[in-house]
Design a protein around this motif. Structure first.
Motif, PDB file in Angstrom:
ATOM      1  N   LEU A 196      -0.942   5.957 -10.208  1.00 38.18           N
ATOM      2  CA  LEU A 196      -1.777   6.912  -9.493  1.00 38.18           C
ATOM      3  C   LEU A 196      -1.736   8.238 -10.238  1.00 38.18           C
ATOM      4  CD1 LEU A 196      -0.553   6.113  -5.853  1.00 38.18           C
ATOM      5  CD2 LEU A 196      -2.422   5.040  -7.136  1.00 38.18           C
ATOM      6  N   LYS A 236      -3.858   7.344  -2.579  1.00 44.90           N
ATOM      7  CA  LYS A 236      -3.559   5.994  -2.137  1.00 44.90           C
ATOM      8  C   LYS A 236      -3.699   4.988  -3.277  1.00 44.90           C
ATOM      9  CE  LYS A 236      -5.262   6.857   2.569  1.00 44.90           C
ATOM     10  NZ  LYS A 236      -6.231   6.435   3.607  1.00 44.90           N
ATOM     11  N   GLY A 237      -2.877   3.929  -3.195  1.00 41.33           N
ATOM     12  CA  GLY A 237      -2.955   2.833  -4.144  1.00 41.33           C
ATOM     13  C   GLY A 237      -2.377   1.578  -3.542  1.00 41.33           C
ATOM     14  N   SER A 238      -2.660   0.436  -4.167  1.00 36.31           N
ATOM     15  CA  SER A 238      -2.138  -0.829  -3.658  1.00 36.31           C
ATOM     16  C   SER A 238      -2.015  -1.838  -4.786  1.00 36.31           C
ATOM     17  CB  SER A 238      -3.038  -1.392  -2.559  1.00 36.31           C
ATOM     18  OG  SER A 238      -4.314  -1.741  -3.076  1.00 36.31           O
ATOM     19  N   ARG A 277       0.859  -1.183   0.000  1.00 39.93           N
ATOM     20  CA  ARG A 277       0.000   0.000   0.000  1.00 39.93           C
ATOM     21  C   ARG A 277       0.901   1.240   0.000  1.00 39.93           C
ATOM     22  NH1 ARG A 277      -5.178  -1.625   2.152  1.00 39.93           N
ATOM     23  NH2 ARG A 277      -5.077  -3.741   3.026  1.00 39.93           N
ATOM     24  N   ALA A 318       0.730  -0.510 -10.419  1.00 40.15           N
ATOM     25  CA  ALA A 318      -0.402   0.417 -10.363  1.00 40.15           C
ATOM     26  C   ALA A 318       0.089   1.842 -10.617  1.00 40.15           C
ATOM     27  CB  ALA A 318      -1.109   0.337  -9.010  1.00 40.15           C
ATOM     28  N   LYS A 340       0.893   5.587  -0.092  1.00 35.88           N
ATOM     29  CA  LYS A 340       0.200   6.876  -0.007  1.00 35.88           C
ATOM     30  C   LYS A 340       1.171   7.971  -0.409  1.00 35.88           C
ATOM     31  CE  LYS A 340      -2.194  10.002   3.188  1.00 35.88           C
ATOM     32  NZ  LYS A 340      -2.604  10.224   4.603  1.00 35.88           N
TER      33      LYS A 340
END
Length: 521
Positions: free
Chosen positions: A468, A473-475, A436, A466, A438
């Protein structure tokens, strides 16, 4: 043997690889550029490349490339004695007169020239002069031209580079801008090459533009190459090896100058170093610079100068980014690099390398620079594996890891634009891993888990990536982590936006972005 030092840039003789990131004076109308401004640029250039000639109190620039490039731009505003000082700094070896850089041919030396369809080579044609090449002409009886074999070999190398780099060759670049000097019945049809003793100065060769062309994006240029590439000075058993890649590299700079002299210096060098592999894929001299990229993933690819360590060579190592776009995951082919140069003066702002790449990627069917940069950084985590993303990948060094992350752990750090961080992952037990991340709102960023199953050269690689687009936020999640030999977390600031130009460089909008990475099951 590869000598890990720049072929050009940063040494006292150069405008080579010349365009710094659009110097402020380049964008000023001529009537707004004062004589005092131009004189200050001249003083700085002289203090940088010929300090014994500089006025008292003149401060040198950190890089001779930038200093001399700025001098070429302000040259039209100089007059009288100042014009003469600039002439001596920017002169060709055959121009004669004052030569504070030690770059001119001796006035007493006889100078000869020989031509091929696209090049003209000048050399000192008498023994006993430092700049004279080996004057042996073993085939002189057969061809009757009296041209030394070394000169003939350079002309052959040059023509081969031309056949690959210029349309309709493999790379398809437009020919050099014609100049006003040279040899033969049509001097403007040929790029001039001057042979000099350069090995004792730690230099392979360089490209430079002539003064007096004004502040224009398209300019003509010429080359200066070493007179023998002797083993004692360069370490190669065959002098044709350094001569070949140096000519391919520096000639690409000549081609660049016809597109955009104001472009960012890292873009010039990344492109020219990449072009070596296009022309001479079996030489692999560029590998000597890949380590300078691999050691500093936390450094923006746009960084151009750091005298404290080999980060100053990283602009050459940035060639791996072009390889990725060409033959790697990008897979756009070599045209995308040329198209970045073709579009260079149409972007907003103009002459900004990241915008040029962005425009070329979109024209080739991709989404954007930042979206392409995220999977590129992920690929570098295991770029030695046989994925085909990079040429000669088995010879690449591992990209440096900066710390580790275990399950339940977290790390906070800052990253500037186009900088990234690799973290060794300790997965522990469990059926899955989740990374995860941020990041500050508004920052174009990315994250990935990259896992290798098998050895470093032939193992298979699994990536979970991923992007952004607006920060936040991303995971990403990786299943069955226990089956892998190595797992790496990748966190990248892929933002390519600028907020103006100051102090000789672009001001990037999303530098010093705050990231937090957490690892959970």
């Amino acid at each position: 043997m590869t000598i890990s030092r720049p072929r050009a840039c940063g040494l006292a003789v150069l405008i080579a690889c010349m365009a710094c990131a659009a110097p402020a004076v380049a964008d000023e109308p001529a009537d707004e550029l004062s004589a005092a401004d131009a004189g200050s640029v001249l003083d700085t250039a002289e203090a940088t490349v010929a300090p014994a000639e500089a006025p008292a109190g003149a401060e040198p620039a950190t890089d001779a490339t930038i200093a001399l490039h700025d001098l070429a731009i302000v040259y039209p505003e100089l007059g009288g004695a100042d014009r003469g000082r600039a002439d001596s700094l920017l002169a060709r070896p055959t121009d004669g007169g004052s030569d504070p850089q030690g770059d001119g041919y001796p006035l007493a030396a006889p100078i000869a020239s020989a031509e091929s369809p696209h090049f003209c080579v000048f050399w000192v044609n008498a023994p006993g002069f430092q700049d004279a090449p080996d004057l042996t002409d073993l085939n002189g009886v057969a061809d009757g031209d009296g041209t030394p074999d070394y000169v003939e070999s350079l002309l052959q190398i040059a023509e081969y580079s031309y056949s690959v780099e210029v349309a309709p060759g493999k790379m398809g670049w437009k020919p050099p801008k014609p100049d006003k000097t040279g040899c033969g019945t049509d001097p403007s049809a040929r790029t001039d090459i001057y042979l000099k003793q350069l090995g004792n100065r730690g230099l392979f060769g360089y490209e430079t533009v002539d003064p007096g062309q004004g502040r224009t994006r398209s300019e003509y240029a010429y080359l200066v190459l070493d007179n023998d590439y002797s083993q004692a000075e360069y370490g190669y058993d065959d002098p044709a090896i350094p001569a070949s890649v140096t000519l391919a590299h520096e000639f690409n700079h000549v081609l660049q100058m016809n597109y955009d002299t104001f472009q960012d210096v890292w873009f010039l060098e990344a492109t020219a170093t990449w072009s070596e592999e296009q022309v001479y894929p079996g030489v692999n001299d560029y590998l000597g610079y890949v380590n300078s990229f691999a050691k500093f993933p936390g450094e923006p690819i746009t960084s151009t100068y750091n005298p404290s360590d080999d980060r100053s060579l990283r602009i050459y190592g940035d060639a791996v980014w072009n390889h990725w776009l060409d033959t790697g995951g990008g897979g756009y082919g070599s045209d995308v690099i040329r198209q970045a140069w073709e579009l260079s003066d149409t972007t907003k702002p103009a002459d900004f390398a990241l915008s040029a790449y962005d425009a070329a990627i979109k024209k080739a069917g991709g989404k954007s620079f930042s979206r392409e940069f995220v999977p590129f950084t992920a690929a570098t985590a295991e770029w030695r594996a046989g994925t085909g993303n990079f040429p000669d990948h088995a010879s690449y060094p591992d990209v440096a890891r900066e710390g580790s992350l275990g399950k339940g752990g977290s790390k906070r750090f800052d990253l500037d634009h186009t900088a990234y961080r690799l973290l060794d992952i300790h997965p522990g037990g469990g059926a899955k891993l989740k990374l995860r991340v941020k990041v500050d709102p508004g920052v174009r960023a990315g994250l990935a888990l990259v896992a290798r199953d098998g050895d470093a050269l032939s193992g298979s690689v699994t990536q979970k990536v991923a992007y952004l687009s607006k920060g936040g936020k991303g995971s990403v999640t990786l299943s069955d982590p226990g089956r892998f030999e190595r797992i790496t977390a990748v966190v990248v600031n892929a933002d390519d936006r600028e907020g103006g130009f100051a102090f000789g460089d672009w001001v990037y909008s999303k530098d010093n972005a705050s990231f937090t990475a957490r690892l959970t099951g």
